[in-house]
Scaffold this motif. Structure first.
Motif, PDB file in Angstrom:
ATOM      1  N   GLN A 131       0.843  -1.181   0.000  1.00 41.59           N
ATOM      2  CA  GLN A 131       0.000   0.000   0.000  1.00 41.59           C
ATOM      3  C   GLN A 131       0.882   1.235   0.000  1.00 41.59           C
ATOM      4  OE1 GLN A 131      -3.234  -0.129  -0.281  1.00 41.59           O
ATOM      5  NE2 GLN A 131      -3.682   2.027  -0.032  1.00 41.59           N
ATOM      6  N   SER A 132       0.611   2.158  -0.909  1.00 42.93           N
ATOM      7  CA  SER A 132       1.438   3.361  -1.003  1.00 42.93           C
ATOM      8  C   SER A 132       0.723   4.621  -0.530  1.00 42.93           C
ATOM      9  CB  SER A 132       1.913   3.556  -2.447  1.00 42.93           C
ATOM     10  OG  SER A 132       0.807   3.711  -3.306  1.00 42.93           O
ATOM     11  N   THR A 133      -0.581   4.504  -0.257  1.00 44.36           N
ATOM     12  CA  THR A 133      -1.326   5.647   0.260  1.00 44.36           C
ATOM     13  C   THR A 133      -2.169   5.192   1.441  1.00 44.36           C
ATOM     14  OG1 THR A 133      -3.159   5.243  -1.270  1.00 44.36           O
ATOM     15  CG2 THR A 133      -1.481   6.836  -1.975  1.00 44.36           C
ATOM     16  N   PRO A 134      -2.393   6.066   2.409  1.00 49.04           N
ATOM     17  CA  PRO A 134      -3.268   5.704   3.527  1.00 49.04           C
ATOM     18  C   PRO A 134      -4.674   5.390   3.006  1.00 49.04           C
ATOM     19  CG  PRO A 134      -2.020   7.682   4.052  1.00 49.04           C
ATOM     20  CD  PRO A 134      -1.805   7.397   2.598  1.00 49.04           C
ATOM     21  N   ASP A 135      -5.288   4.369   3.570  1.00 43.78           N
ATOM     22  CA  ASP A 135      -6.616   3.946   3.134  1.00 43.78           C
ATOM     23  C   ASP A 135      -7.457   3.619   4.356  1.00 43.78           C
ATOM     24  OD1 ASP A 135      -8.883   2.838   2.011  1.00 43.78           O
ATOM     25  OD2 ASP A 135      -7.831   1.224   0.980  1.00 43.78           O
ATOM     26  N   ARG A 136      -8.453   4.427   4.596  1.00 37.71           N
ATOM     27  CA  ARG A 136      -9.337   4.229   5.749  1.00 37.71           C
ATOM     28  C   ARG A 136      -9.982   2.855   5.721  1.00 37.71           C
ATOM     29  NH1 ARG A 136     -14.984   5.271   7.011  1.00 37.71           N
ATOM     30  NH2 ARG A 136     -15.131   5.882   9.196  1.00 37.71           N
ATOM     31  N   TRP A 137     -10.292   2.337   4.541  1.00 34.31           N
ATOM     32  CA  TRP A 137     -11.033   1.093   4.388  1.00 34.31           C
ATOM     33  C   TRP A 137     -10.146  -0.146   4.267  1.00 34.31           C
ATOM     34  CZ3 TRP A 137     -15.756   1.541   5.852  1.00 34.31           C
ATOM     35  CH2 TRP A 137     -16.381   2.785   5.751  1.00 34.31           C
ATOM     36  N   MET A 138      -8.864  -0.019   4.521  1.00 30.98           N
ATOM     37  CA  MET A 138      -7.942  -1.154   4.409  1.00 30.98           C
ATOM     38  C   MET A 138      -8.372  -2.365   5.244  1.00 30.98           C
ATOM     39  SD  MET A 138      -5.367  -2.577   3.019  1.00 30.98           S
ATOM     40  CE  MET A 138      -4.473  -1.293   2.187  1.00 30.98           C
ATOM     41  N   PRO A 139      -8.805  -2.201   6.497  1.00 32.55           N
ATOM     42  CA  PRO A 139      -9.217  -3.389   7.252  1.00 32.55           C
ATOM     43  C   PRO A 139     -10.374  -4.140   6.584  1.00 32.55           C
ATOM     44  CG  PRO A 139      -8.924  -1.533   8.735  1.00 32.55           C
ATOM     45  CD  PRO A 139      -8.844  -0.996   7.327  1.00 32.55           C
ATOM     46  N   PHE A 140     -11.307  -3.414   6.015  1.00 28.35           N
ATOM     47  CA  PHE A 140     -12.439  -4.042   5.319  1.00 28.35           C
ATOM     48  C   PHE A 140     -11.970  -4.743   4.052  1.00 28.35           C
ATOM     49  CE2 PHE A 140     -16.198  -3.589   2.448  1.00 28.35           C
ATOM     50  CZ  PHE A 140     -16.996  -4.535   3.081  1.00 28.35           C
TER      51      PHE A 140
ATOM     52  N   LEU B 281      -0.799  -9.198   6.148  1.00 25.70           N
ATOM     53  CA  LEU B 281       0.292  -8.259   6.356  1.00 25.70           C
ATOM     54  C   LEU B 281       0.152  -7.127   5.347  1.00 25.70           C
ATOM     55  CD1 LEU B 281       3.281 -10.741   6.525  1.00 25.70           C
ATOM     56  CD2 LEU B 281       2.375  -9.422   8.432  1.00 25.70           C
ATOM     57  N   VAL B 282       0.331  -5.907   5.799  1.00 22.86           N
ATOM     58  CA  VAL B 282       0.326  -4.763   4.891  1.00 22.86           C
ATOM     59  C   VAL B 282       1.691  -4.116   4.966  1.00 22.86           C
ATOM     60  CG1 VAL B 282      -0.672  -2.510   4.364  1.00 22.86           C
ATOM     61  CG2 VAL B 282      -2.154  -4.371   5.154  1.00 22.86           C
ATOM     62  N   PHE B 283       2.311  -4.001   3.808  1.00 24.52           N
ATOM     63  CA  PHE B 283       3.598  -3.312   3.700  1.00 24.52           C
ATOM     64  C   PHE B 283       3.309  -1.912   3.184  1.00 24.52           C
ATOM     65  CE2 PHE B 283       4.554  -7.800   3.317  1.00 24.52           C
ATOM     66  CZ  PHE B 283       5.592  -7.940   4.214  1.00 24.52           C
ATOM     67  N   TYR B 284       3.324  -0.963   4.083  1.00 24.60           N
ATOM     68  CA  TYR B 284       3.032   0.419   3.718  1.00 24.60           C
ATOM     69  C   TYR B 284       4.325   1.139   3.397  1.00 24.60           C
ATOM     70  CZ  TYR B 284       1.526   5.235   3.971  1.00 24.60           C
ATOM     71  OH  TYR B 284       1.289   6.551   3.673  1.00 24.60           O
ATOM     72  N   HIS B 285       4.367   1.761   2.226  1.00 23.74           N
ATOM     73  CA  HIS B 285       5.580   2.454   1.801  1.00 23.74           C
ATOM     74  C   HIS B 285       5.273   3.845   1.262  1.00 23.74           C
ATOM     75  CE1 HIS B 285       4.574   1.341  -2.384  1.00 23.74           C
ATOM     76  NE2 HIS B 285       4.196   0.197  -1.839  1.00 23.74           N
ATOM     77  N   GLY B 286       4.224   4.442   1.802  1.00 24.52           N
ATOM     78  CA  GLY B 286       3.847   5.784   1.370  1.00 24.52           C
ATOM     79  C   GLY B 286       4.685   6.865   2.009  1.00 24.52           C
ATOM     80  N   GLN B 287       4.601   8.042   1.455  1.00 27.90           N
ATOM     81  CA  GLN B 287       5.335   9.189   1.980  1.00 27.90           C
ATOM     82  C   GLN B 287       4.658   9.756   3.227  1.00 27.90           C
ATOM     83  OE1 GLN B 287       8.293  10.270   0.783  1.00 27.90           O
ATOM     84  NE2 GLN B 287       8.213   8.525  -0.607  1.00 27.90           N
ATOM     85  N   ALA B 288       3.332   9.781   3.202  1.00 32.91           N
ATOM     86  CA  ALA B 288       2.582  10.320   4.339  1.00 32.91           C
ATOM     87  C   ALA B 288       2.490   9.282   5.449  1.00 32.91           C
ATOM     88  CB  ALA B 288       1.177  10.715   3.884  1.00 32.91           C
ATOM     89  N   ARG B 289       2.352   9.765   6.668  1.00 30.71           N
ATOM     90  CA  ARG B 289       2.176   8.871   7.814  1.00 30.71           C
ATOM     91  C   ARG B 289       0.858   8.117   7.647  1.00 30.71           C
ATOM     92  NH1 ARG B 289      -0.355   9.105  12.791  1.00 30.71           N
ATOM     93  NH2 ARG B 289       0.748   8.049  14.471  1.00 30.71           N
ATOM     94  N   TYR B 290       0.860   6.827   7.987  1.00 34.25           N
ATOM     95  CA  TYR B 290      -0.383   6.046   7.922  1.00 34.25           C
ATOM     96  C   TYR B 290      -1.203   6.387   9.151  1.00 34.25           C
ATOM     97  CZ  TYR B 290      -3.512   2.370   6.526  1.00 34.25           C
ATOM     98  OH  TYR B 290      -4.619   1.702   6.079  1.00 34.25           O
ATOM     99  N   ASN B 291      -2.262   7.158   8.962  1.00 31.58           N
ATOM    100  CA  ASN B 291      -2.982   7.717  10.098  1.00 31.58           C
ATOM    101  C   ASN B 291      -4.352   7.094  10.332  1.00 31.58           C
ATOM    102  OD1 ASN B 291      -3.998   8.750   7.777  1.00 31.58           O
ATOM    103  ND2 ASN B 291      -4.023  10.866   8.413  1.00 31.58           N
ATOM    104  N   TYR B 292      -4.678   5.992   9.670  1.00 33.45           N
ATOM    105  CA  TYR B 292      -5.957   5.322   9.871  1.00 33.45           C
ATOM    106  C   TYR B 292      -5.784   4.104  10.763  1.00 33.45           C
ATOM    107  CZ  TYR B 292      -7.742   8.179   6.065  1.00 33.45           C
ATOM    108  OH  TYR B 292      -8.120   9.229   5.276  1.00 33.45           O
TER     109      TYR B 292
END
Length: 79
Positions: free
Chosen positions: A8-17, A45-56
């Motif tokens: 995942q490269s962008t924060p996504d509120r709906w990722m758990p769903f 497992l989610v590998f987050y590599h976005g620039q913004a902080r994952y805030n969800y």
């Protein structure tokens, strides 16, 4: 045991769903392919590599209007 890896490269509120849907698809495919009698465990497992902080939240319960009610019902035996 299956491992579900998501990049995942962008924060996504709906990722758990979304992960829950993917996990159900893995379980369904397992049953179709193996004619199994039990469900496999799917470890997400989610590998987050976005620039913004994952805030969800990473907890699906937080996506419900009434988290306490959802916690008391979700994945509990049906009546």
């Amino acid at each position: 045991l299956y491992t579900l890896a998501e990049h995942q490269s962008t924060p996504d509120r709906w990722m758990p769903f979304r992960l829950l849907k993917y996990m159900l698809r893995v379980m369904e495919r397992h049953l179709q392919e193996t004619q199994g009698q039990t469900l496999p465990v799917v470890y997400p497992l989610v590998f987050y590599h976005g620039q913004a902080r994952y805030n969800y939240s990473t907890d699906i319960i937080d996506l419900f209007d009434d988290p306490e009610l959802a916690q008391g019902i979700l994945f509990k035996p049906f009546q």
